[in-house]
Design an enzyme around this catalytic site. Structure first.
Site, mmCIF file in Angstrom:
data_model
loop_
_atom_site.group_PDB
_atom_site.id
_atom_site.type_symbol
_atom_site.label_atom_id
_atom_site.label_comp_id
_atom_site.label_asym_id
_atom_site.label_seq_id
_atom_site.Cartn_x
_atom_site.Cartn_y
_atom_site.Cartn_z
ATOM 1 N N GLY A 116 56.684 -29.703 27.864
ATOM 2 C CA GLY A 116 57.431 -31.104 27.973
ATOM 3 C C GLY A 116 58.310 -31.368 28.843
ATOM 4 O O GLY A 116 59.140 -32.395 29.177
ATOM 5 N N ARG A 117 58.286 -30.562 30.147
ATOM 6 C CA ARG A 117 59.113 -30.778 31.382
ATOM 7 C C ARG A 117 60.707 -30.565 31.039
ATOM 8 O O ARG A 117 61.518 -31.069 31.690
ATOM 9 C CB ARG A 117 58.986 -32.156 32.220
#
Length: 212
Positions: free
Chosen positions: A190-191
């Site tokens: 999800g960065r």
């Protein structure tokens, strides 16, 4: 090619505060060993970024050739663009892009020229062809074509025939980058990446977490 659709989800590992070594050099050594053991190509390759006297940035790949509590060491032609820029402004940054392990290490610091004895010792350890190349190429200068480089290399080969030694060119040297900050970056899903940075203080190294 749809570059906007190219992406990977990072999920190999995480990095928490309890994983950190007491200082960035011990931590760097730990990660470098893991990168080498993983078989990453040119594990010691790093991006060196410098700034010109007018403020224009430039970057290039260079090989790290030493690390100690004093800093990070690399060698190059001091007459090159990077050498000229470091002479005017020694502030620089290093980046180790270890993509296969979803890791990066970023270093912000100041580059000091190495003593000539250190330069000579390292230069003597280089393969003979690399030492000849250091004489044949005035790095970053404009050349008419490949033929000019080949002719220069042939001239140097004749100048220093085997088994003669190949001395260090006057314009060849090295630098010790003394870090002020060292960031360890680990990719996360999800960065939401982990970014833990060591910062130099009068009392030693302080660590903090940065938002991804």
């Amino acid at each position: 090619m749809d570059l906007a659709s190219l992406r990977n989800e990072y999920s190999r590992a995480g990095l928490v505060e309890s994983d950190l070594a007491p200082d960035p050099f011990t931590m760097f050594d730990r990660w470098m060993r893991e990168v080498v053991e993983a078989g990453v190509y040119d594990a010691n390759a790093m991006v060196v970024a410098t700034v010109s006297a007018s403020g224009a940035p430039s970057s290039r790949m260079v090989l790290l050739k030493g690390v100690s509590p004093a800093g990070f060491v690399f060698f190059t032609n001091t007459g090159s663009r990077k050498g000229q820029e470091l002479a005017a402004n020694p502030a620089c940054s290093l980046l180790f892009p270890w993509h296969p392990l979803e890791r990066q290490v970023r270093v912000d610091g100041v580059a000091d020229p190495l003593p000539r004895a250190d330069v000579e010792a390292y230069f003597a350890s280089r393969p003979r062809r690399s030492r000849l190349g250091a004489w044949a190429s005035h790095q970053s200068s404009v050349v008419a074509g490949r033929e000019e480089l080949s002719a220069a290399y042939d001239d140097v080969t004749a100048r220093f025939p085997e088994p003669d030694d190949v001395p260090v060119p006057d314009e060849w040297g090295g630098y010790l980058v003394r870090p002020e900050a060292v960031e360890f970056w680990q990719g996360r899903p999800g960065r939401m990446h982990d970014r833990l940075v060591y910062r130099r203080t009068p009392d030693g190294w302080r660590t903090e977490r940065l938002a991804p």
